[in-house]
Motif scaffolding. Structure first.
Motif, mmCIF file in Angstrom:
data_model
loop_
_atom_site.group_PDB
_atom_site.id
_atom_site.type_symbol
_atom_site.label_atom_id
_atom_site.label_comp_id
_atom_site.label_asym_id
_atom_site.label_seq_id
_atom_site.Cartn_x
_atom_site.Cartn_y
_atom_site.Cartn_z
ATOM 1 N N THR A 4 46.759 37.065 53.193
ATOM 2 C CA THR A 4 45.488 37.344 53.849
ATOM 3 C C THR A 4 45.483 38.760 54.393
ATOM 4 O O THR A 4 46.525 39.330 54.686
ATOM 5 N N ARG A 5 44.290 39.293 54.564
ATOM 6 C CA ARG A 5 44.122 40.629 55.129
ATOM 7 C C ARG A 5 44.244 40.531 56.647
ATOM 8 O O ARG A 5 43.596 39.736 57.292
ATOM 9 N N TRP A 38 49.752 42.898 43.471
ATOM 10 C CA TRP A 38 48.307 43.118 43.534
ATOM 11 C C TRP A 38 47.781 43.368 42.137
ATOM 12 O O TRP A 38 48.508 43.804 41.248
ATOM 13 N N PHE A 39 46.506 43.041 41.943
ATOM 14 C CA PHE A 39 45.863 43.204 40.644
ATOM 15 C C PHE A 39 45.210 44.571 40.611
ATOM 16 O O PHE A 39 44.314 44.867 41.397
ATOM 17 N N SER A 40 45.698 45.424 39.731
ATOM 18 C CA SER A 40 45.220 46.796 39.654
ATOM 19 C C SER A 40 45.169 47.230 38.193
ATOM 20 O O SER A 40 46.124 46.993 37.439
ATOM 21 N N TRP A 44 48.821 42.655 36.971
ATOM 22 C CA TRP A 44 49.500 42.396 38.240
ATOM 23 C C TRP A 44 50.672 43.354 38.371
ATOM 24 O O TRP A 44 51.461 43.510 37.441
ATOM 25 N N THR A 70 37.382 46.117 45.717
ATOM 26 C CA THR A 70 37.910 44.801 46.044
ATOM 27 C C THR A 70 39.283 44.670 45.415
ATOM 28 O O THR A 70 39.484 45.067 44.270
ATOM 29 N N TYR A 71 40.227 44.112 46.173
ATOM 30 C CA TYR A 71 41.599 43.957 45.686
ATOM 31 C C TYR A 71 42.036 42.509 45.772
ATOM 32 O O TYR A 71 41.627 41.785 46.673
ATOM 33 N N GLU A 72 42.868 42.092 44.811
ATOM 34 C CA GLU A 72 43.441 40.756 44.793
ATOM 35 C C GLU A 72 44.938 40.870 45.001
ATOM 36 O O GLU A 72 45.591 41.758 44.435
ATOM 37 N N ARG A 74 48.700 38.384 45.472
ATOM 38 C CA ARG A 74 49.341 37.084 45.380
ATOM 39 C C ARG A 74 50.805 37.232 45.795
ATOM 40 O O ARG A 74 51.373 38.329 45.695
#
Length: 77
Positions: A4-5, A38-40, A44, A70-72, A74
């Motif tokens: 979480t942020r 992170w998804f970039s 991943w 927006t960033y994801e 995991r």
């Protein structure tokens, strides 16, 4: 838990937190590391925890951040 942020996140830094695993989610075993990704750019990428012993549950990201994006993230143990 899912990353979480943190409330201390700003436009220039992202602070990511997650909760450590405990029994029974950890399979009743010690967690030796957490791997944050992170998804970039369509894939991943590892940010932290590639080596054993990386058991921190917070990460500070200050580079490659674009305002308004927006960033994801995991995490896995």
């Amino acid at each position: 838990s899912a990353p979480t942020r943190d409330s201390s996140t700003t436009q220039d830094k992202i602070v990511i937190n997650w909760l450590p695993l405990s029994s029974p989610q950890n399979g009743d075993s010690d967690v030796t590391s957490y791997n944050l990704q992170w998804f970039s750019n369509g894939q991943w990428k590892n940010l932290a925890g590639i080596l054993p012993g990386a058991i921190t549950t917070q990460f500070l990201l200050t580079s490659n951040i674009e305002r308004g994006s927006t960033y994801e993230f995991r995490v896995r143990a």
